[in-house]
Design an enzyme around this catalytic site. Sequence first.
Site, PDB file in Angstrom:
ATOM      1  N   GLY A  14     -28.776 -69.481  -7.214  1.00 56.40           N
ATOM      2  CA  GLY A  14     -27.783 -70.506  -6.695  1.00 56.40           C
ATOM      3  C   GLY A  14     -26.914 -70.580  -6.877  1.00 56.40           C
ATOM      4  O   GLY A  14     -26.272 -68.609  -7.224  1.00 56.40           O
ATOM      5  N   GLU A 171     -21.814 -88.473   3.576  1.00 57.29           N
ATOM      6  CA  GLU A 171     -21.915 -88.110   4.432  1.00 57.29           C
ATOM      7  C   GLU A 171     -22.981 -88.377   5.602  1.00 57.29           C
ATOM      8  O   GLU A 171     -22.438 -87.961   6.897  1.00 57.29           O
ATOM      9  CB  GLU A 171     -21.818 -86.777   4.264  1.00 57.29           C
TER      10      GLU A 171
END
Length: 420
Positions: A14, A171
């Site tokens: 990541g 969002e």
Amino acid sequence: MPQQRPRVIIVGAGFGGLEAAKALSRVAVDVIVVDRQNHHCFQPLLYQVATAALSPAEIAWPIRHMLRQQPNATVFMAEVRAVDLAAQFVETNAGPMSYDYLVIATGATHSYFGHDDWAEFAPGLKRIEDATRIRRSILLAFEQAELAGNDAERQRLLTFVIVGGGATGVEMAGAIAEIARQTLAKDFRRIDPRSARIILLEAGPRVLPTLPEDLSRYAERALTRMGVDVRTSTRVTSCDRRGVELDHGRIDAGAAIWAAGVVASPAASWLGAPHDRAGRVLVRPDLSVPDHPEVFVIGDAAAVQGEKGEPVPGVAPAAKQMGRYVGRLIAARVAGKSLPVFRYRNLGELATIGRRAAVVKFGRLRLKGFIGWLFWSLAHIYFLIGVKNRFIVAFTWLWDYVTFQRGARLITEVPPPGRG
Ligand SMILES: Cc1cc2nc3c(=O)[nH]c(=O)nc-3n(C[C@H](O)[C@H](O)[C@H](O)COP(=O)(O)OP(=O)(O)OC[C@H]3O[C@@H](n4cnc5c(N)ncnc54)[C@H](O)[C@@H]3O)c2cc1C
């Protein structure tokens, strides 16, 4: 006989793990990057895949390709299951791998506060698979509403619940409102997608609780203007196939999305290390594990304190800074040197609410509305990987902005009836 170079195993590619690998590119070590997936995912834009604005390949890249220019790095696609600290090896589904230095950067996932069975009914957003599953459930709800035989069922299918008013919840709510009110507005004949109810539930008193109060109030007003029903101080007590139960009442819904809690990967149990309530390993100031200076935990899997004792947030810039620091620390150790302890530099926080609206806190700078949205868009394009992706995403956003369209509205892998 040539001397063997130290072997650094990095678990997780990541934001943190990749940065650690890159920081070791010119160091005389062998770097082994182990990830259970073959790709690195740009998680901040996952919600755009979940809401059909972008396609998966625009926000994820093969790890192998990203490290192809680094001759000292080898990538293995394997899942780590345990660590033997005494013998210095990690146990994977592809067999054991020994290390001299170990960096664990396995991130976090969503937490259902002990109710993992809710995941089936209210999926969280962490991986590409989650995003395409959520995209499918949102688009399928509209399709099924067009076929529904009665008003009550139609209304249920056209109700979308988002649990959690942090950045991801805000969002998602804004993006679903845009799909319903703009993108799909003219595509159906028996239903009016503009009549969809989008309900954002937050257990605390305000959305975006980590941002200053004026910005979170602005976000709430902007969402309300977009037709989102924002309900703060509202707790979900259970999720099922047809909706969610609240502390006061119930909402029947066509799709529910979980954006509420976070729990760290099980690194603490692999290491038998002390951890906080979210399962994050309590690392030392140099990010190493107590009593094991050769083992580090970074990013969302680590509990780290800032200079004033405040917790370092679980965000991409923090993971990257930790990865870079640990890479440099290992390089220094290999050269017989040392480094001062890790210092987190807070670069700010941002969240978008929809077309033309975002909130940004960047040092003393606070932005909202269209300027905030422009800042948010440029920041995300800048951090995407590869010139081609930057162009594609910038063009896609511009196109969607002008036409109100969302190009990735595909329903794939439709499950058998009755399964979400
Ligand atoms: C939906 C969403 C939106 C976000 N939005 C923002 C944002 O706008 N801005 C921001 O700064 N941050 C955002 N974040 C947070 C940010 O993405 C994380 O803080 C960051 O990804 C942490 O980096 P990491 O390296 O610790 O872990 P991750 O990036 O999560 O990487 C962990 C890696 O470890 C691998 N892995 C896990 N377990 C194993 C195992 N057992 N064996 C092998 N490999 C394993 C995974 O496959 C993964 O590749 C968001 C997160 C999510 C989920």
